[in-house]
Design a protein around this motif. Structure first.
Motif, PDB file in Angstrom:
ATOM      1  N   ASN A  17       3.034   4.533  17.637  1.00 19.14           N
ATOM      2  CA  ASN A  17       1.965   3.607  17.233  1.00 19.14           C
ATOM      3  C   ASN A  17       1.365   4.035  15.896  1.00 19.14           C
ATOM      4  O   ASN A  17       1.013   3.197  15.065  1.00 19.14           O
ATOM      5  CB  ASN A  17       0.883   3.552  18.308  1.00 19.14           C
ATOM      6  CG  ASN A  17       1.348   2.804  19.553  1.00 19.14           C
ATOM      7  OD1 ASN A  17       2.541   2.672  19.798  1.00 19.14           O
ATOM      8  ND2 ASN A  17       0.409   2.306  20.327  1.00 19.14           N
ATOM      9  N   ILE A  61      -2.974   5.638   5.329  1.00 21.14           N
ATOM     10  CA  ILE A  61      -2.994   4.170   5.245  1.00 21.14           C
ATOM     11  C   ILE A  61      -2.892   3.571   6.643  1.00 21.14           C
ATOM     12  O   ILE A  61      -3.648   2.671   7.022  1.00 21.14           O
ATOM     13  CB  ILE A  61      -1.827   3.666   4.355  1.00 21.14           C
ATOM     14  CG1 ILE A  61      -2.072   4.060   2.897  1.00 21.14           C
ATOM     15  CG2 ILE A  61      -1.638   2.155   4.492  1.00 21.14           C
ATOM     16  CD1 ILE A  61      -0.854   3.913   2.001  1.00 21.14           C
ATOM     17  N   LYS A  62      -1.967   4.092   7.449  1.00 20.34           N
ATOM     18  CA  LYS A  62      -1.732   3.519   8.776  1.00 20.34           C
ATOM     19  C   LYS A  62      -2.846   3.822   9.767  1.00 20.34           C
ATOM     20  O   LYS A  62      -3.122   3.035  10.665  1.00 20.34           O
ATOM     21  CB  LYS A  62      -0.404   4.028   9.330  1.00 20.34           C
ATOM     22  CG  LYS A  62       0.704   3.008   9.226  1.00 20.34           C
ATOM     23  CD  LYS A  62       1.941   3.438   9.955  1.00 20.34           C
ATOM     24  CE  LYS A  62       2.235   2.496  11.104  1.00 20.34           C
ATOM     25  NZ  LYS A  62       3.543   2.763  11.724  1.00 20.34           N
ATOM     26  N   LYS A 108      -5.941   3.730   9.319  1.00 26.49           N
ATOM     27  CA  LYS A 108      -6.985   2.692   9.219  1.00 26.49           C
ATOM     28  C   LYS A 108      -6.624   1.458  10.044  1.00 26.49           C
ATOM     29  O   LYS A 108      -7.489   0.666  10.403  1.00 26.49           O
ATOM     30  CB  LYS A 108      -7.174   2.286   7.755  1.00 26.49           C
ATOM     31  CG  LYS A 108      -7.747   3.385   6.879  1.00 26.49           C
ATOM     32  CD  LYS A 108      -7.709   2.985   5.418  1.00 26.49           C
ATOM     33  CE  LYS A 108      -8.049   4.167   4.521  1.00 26.49           C
ATOM     34  NZ  LYS A 108      -7.764   3.887   3.106  1.00 26.49           N
ATOM     35  N   LYS A 109      -5.335   1.288  10.310  1.00 27.39           N
ATOM     36  CA  LYS A 109      -4.863   0.108  11.035  1.00 27.39           C
ATOM     37  C   LYS A 109      -4.482   0.411  12.483  1.00 27.39           C
ATOM     38  O   LYS A 109      -3.987  -0.464  13.193  1.00 27.39           O
ATOM     39  CB  LYS A 109      -3.657  -0.494  10.297  1.00 27.39           C
ATOM     40  CG  LYS A 109      -3.943  -0.825   8.841  1.00 27.39           C
ATOM     41  CD  LYS A 109      -2.698  -1.279   8.104  1.00 27.39           C
ATOM     42  CE  LYS A 109      -2.928  -1.350   6.599  1.00 27.39           C
ATOM     43  NZ  LYS A 109      -3.954  -2.313   6.209  1.00 27.39           N
ATOM     44  N   LEU A 110      -4.700   1.662  12.920  1.00 28.85           N
ATOM     45  CA  LEU A 110      -4.238   2.044  14.242  1.00 28.85           C
ATOM     46  C   LEU A 110      -4.909   1.236  15.352  1.00 28.85           C
ATOM     47  O   LEU A 110      -4.250   0.827  16.317  1.00 28.85           O
ATOM     48  CB  LEU A 110      -4.447   3.551  14.468  1.00 28.85           C
ATOM     49  CG  LEU A 110      -3.991   4.103  15.822  1.00 28.85           C
ATOM     50  CD1 LEU A 110      -2.525   3.777  16.091  1.00 28.85           C
ATOM     51  CD2 LEU A 110      -4.220   5.610  15.907  1.00 28.85           C
ATOM     52  N   HIS A 168      -2.999  -4.967  19.270  1.00 24.47           N
ATOM     53  CA  HIS A 168      -1.900  -5.934  19.257  1.00 24.47           C
ATOM     54  C   HIS A 168      -0.915  -5.627  20.393  1.00 24.47           C
ATOM     55  O   HIS A 168      -0.498  -6.528  21.131  1.00 24.47           O
ATOM     56  CB  HIS A 168      -1.183  -5.895  17.906  1.00 24.47           C
ATOM     57  CG  HIS A 168      -0.027  -6.842  17.806  1.00 24.47           C
ATOM     58  ND1 HIS A 168      -0.198  -8.199  17.613  1.00 24.47           N
ATOM     59  CD2 HIS A 168       1.315  -6.639  17.894  1.00 24.47           C
ATOM     60  CE1 HIS A 168       0.998  -8.789  17.582  1.00 24.47           C
ATOM     61  NE2 HIS A 168       1.921  -7.853  17.746  1.00 24.47           N
ATOM     62  N   GLU A 228       0.831  -1.214   0.000  1.00 28.45           N
ATOM     63  CA  GLU A 228       0.000   0.000   0.000  1.00 28.45           C
ATOM     64  C   GLU A 228       0.864   1.263   0.000  1.00 28.45           C
ATOM     65  O   GLU A 228       0.536   2.251  -0.665  1.00 28.45           O
ATOM     66  CB  GLU A 228      -0.927   0.000   1.216  1.00 28.45           C
ATOM     67  CG  GLU A 228      -2.041  -1.032   1.147  1.00 28.45           C
ATOM     68  CD  GLU A 228      -2.935  -0.957   2.373  1.00 28.45           C
ATOM     69  OE1 GLU A 228      -3.728   0.005   2.468  1.00 28.45           O
ATOM     70  OE2 GLU A 228      -2.827  -1.838   3.238  1.00 28.45           O
ATOM     71  N   PHE A 286       4.828  -3.526  16.979  1.00 31.50           N
ATOM     72  CA  PHE A 286       3.824  -4.222  16.172  1.00 31.50           C
ATOM     73  C   PHE A 286       4.443  -5.424  15.456  1.00 31.50           C
ATOM     74  O   PHE A 286       3.766  -6.372  15.093  1.00 31.50           O
ATOM     75  CB  PHE A 286       3.226  -3.235  15.158  1.00 31.50           C
ATOM     76  CG  PHE A 286       2.073  -3.807  14.367  1.00 31.50           C
ATOM     77  CD1 PHE A 286       0.946  -4.278  15.013  1.00 31.50           C
ATOM     78  CD2 PHE A 286       2.118  -3.857  12.981  1.00 31.50           C
ATOM     79  CE1 PHE A 286      -0.119  -4.802  14.287  1.00 31.50           C
ATOM     80  CE2 PHE A 286       1.063  -4.373  12.257  1.00 31.50           C
ATOM     81  CZ  PHE A 286      -0.060  -4.844  12.911  1.00 31.50           C
ATOM     82  N   HIS A 319      -5.947  -1.786  15.208  1.00 30.30           N
ATOM     83  CA  HIS A 319      -5.328  -3.114  15.175  1.00 30.30           C
ATOM     84  C   HIS A 319      -3.937  -3.076  15.814  1.00 30.30           C
ATOM     85  O   HIS A 319      -3.558  -3.963  16.593  1.00 30.30           O
ATOM     86  CB  HIS A 319      -5.250  -3.602  13.725  1.00 30.30           C
ATOM     87  CG  HIS A 319      -4.631  -4.947  13.559  1.00 30.30           C
ATOM     88  ND1 HIS A 319      -5.014  -6.038  14.323  1.00 30.30           N
ATOM     89  CD2 HIS A 319      -3.653  -5.394  12.730  1.00 30.30           C
ATOM     90  CE1 HIS A 319      -4.297  -7.099  13.966  1.00 30.30           C
ATOM     91  NE2 HIS A 319      -3.463  -6.727  13.012  1.00 30.30           N
ATOM     92  N   ILE A 320      -3.178  -2.032  15.500  1.00 34.77           N
ATOM     93  CA  ILE A 320      -1.835  -1.864  16.070  1.00 34.77           C
ATOM     94  C   ILE A 320      -1.928  -1.720  17.593  1.00 34.77           C
ATOM     95  O   ILE A 320      -1.219  -2.397  18.340  1.00 34.77           O
ATOM     96  CB  ILE A 320      -1.139  -0.626  15.455  1.00 34.77           C
ATOM     97  CG1 ILE A 320      -0.812  -0.878  13.977  1.00 34.77           C
ATOM     98  CG2 ILE A 320       0.130  -0.271  16.221  1.00 34.77           C
ATOM     99  CD1 ILE A 320      -0.414   0.370  13.205  1.00 34.77           C
TER     100      ILE A 320
END
Length: 348
Positions: free
Chosen positions: A172, A226-227, A229-231, A237, A3, A331, A233-234
């Motif tokens: 993060n 991009i990141k 959207k994944k924060l 985790h 991505e 991560f 999840h990060i």
């Protein structure tokens, strides 16, 4: 990675690298994420705090309260803004500024409190806001380590007059270089910061303020979108890895405190131990790399010790800096990595 490469190629094809659509897009997304009205992208976390202080237009040499165990950037921003840092000791359990000690440092020159949500845990903002309201003080939140951290449903960067974020790669929410942002719900502050970051201008070649060059560039903004959207999840985790440490590490190690209603995001998982340096060497011999955040407290740094904090003692800060050790919790690490660290540490 795929991505990032795709977005990087898109930026190159468009040929627009400074203050374009990707910066606007990320600013909107991050403001929505933090539940603030506005976000302004800047060049770094240090610049975010500095520009926040400049935008508040505090009288010259006003005092700004700041924790004694923060990273030096928090204090440098105050000094560069022409203001005076006043150090307040942290709570030994949370490592965040102790609200019970703030009031005794307030003088007629105190105009603001710069709170630092250290290691990914929010400060006690209810008490701090009460103090700020009582003495008519501004609140700036240093959220460099607290992306997504919250108290109940409220996130870092939404409590004070202004929130300041760093997107340094290890955060993060980190970009692939330097970057930062300011959050606020005050439209006048937002308009001022937009000008300050760009030579004092919001319209090309028209300069209303004596400004600076501190802009989040298009490429990093694309990576951050991009990141972002994944924060979640990060953060989840890292919380899962932290739970392993909290549950299985022996009580010989002083572990981070867990409090009801606080959602900690563990940018750093720090423990404390009286034989910290020996423990660090032991872990290194077992191929486990650790870090110290931070080895030297601000009041003992050469740059500051002979000026602002000469002959001042901060024993709680000293104690933290002498005993703290940051364990692996990126991560990139998986649960088996952390179980291995725990196993080796428990044999120390």
């Amino acid at each position: 990675k795929h991505e990032f490469i795709k977005d990087f190629s898109d930026s190159i094809s468009k040929g627009w690298y400074i203050l374009g659509e990707k910066v606007k897009k990320f600013e909107t997304e991050f403001a929505n994420y933090c539940s603030t009205d506005y976000c302004v992208g800047v060049a770094s976390g240090l610049d975010a705090i500095f520009l926040a202080l400049k935008a508040l237009n505090l009288p010259k040499k006003s005092e700004v309260i700041v924790p004694s165990n923060t990273y030096i950037a928090s204090i440098l921003a105050i000094i560069h803004a022409g203001l005076k840092p006043v150090l307040v000791e942290p709570n030994i359990e949370t490592y965040n500024i102790d609200p019970l000690l703030i009031q005794e440092k307030i003088t007629i020159d105190t105009k603001a409190i710069l709170v630092v949500h250290l290691y990914g845990k929010l400060c006690n903002m209810n008490l701090i806001k009460d103090i700020a309201n009582k003495f008519d003080l501004k609140i700036i939140e240093d959220c460099a380590q607290a992306h997504g951290a919250r108290y109940k449903t409220r996130l870092a960067g939404s409590f004070g007059d202004i929130g300041a974020f760093s997107f340094y790669p290890t955060k993060n929410l980190g970009c692939l270089g330097d970057g930062g942002a300011i959050t606020t719900s005050n439209d006048k502050l937002m308009e001022k910061i937009v000008k300050l970051r760009n030579y004092g201008s919001s319209k090309k070649y028209i300069n209303d303020l004596i400004g600076f060059n501190s802009r989040l560039d298009e490429i990093q903004a694309g990576f951050l979108s991009i990141k972002l959207k994944k924060l979640a999840h990060i953060n989840n985790h890292k919380r899962k890895l932290a739970h392993i440490y909290l549950k299985y590490l022996k009580d010989d190690f002083i572990k981070p405190i867990v409090q009801e209603n606080y959602f900690d995001v563990y940018h750093i998982f720090n423990i404390r131990h009286s034989k910290r340096d020996s423990l660090k060497n032991y872990l290194l011999k077992n191929n486990i790399k650790t870090e110290i955040h931070y080895p030297i407290p601000p009041h003992k740094q050469k740059a500051l010790s002979n000026t602002f904090f000469h002959n001042q003692d901060f024993p709680i800060s000293d104690k933290i800096h002498k005993t703290t050790l940051s364990l692996p919790i990126s991560f990139f690490h998986n649960e088996s990595d952390i179980y291995r660290v725990v196993d080796i540490m428990n044999k120390y």
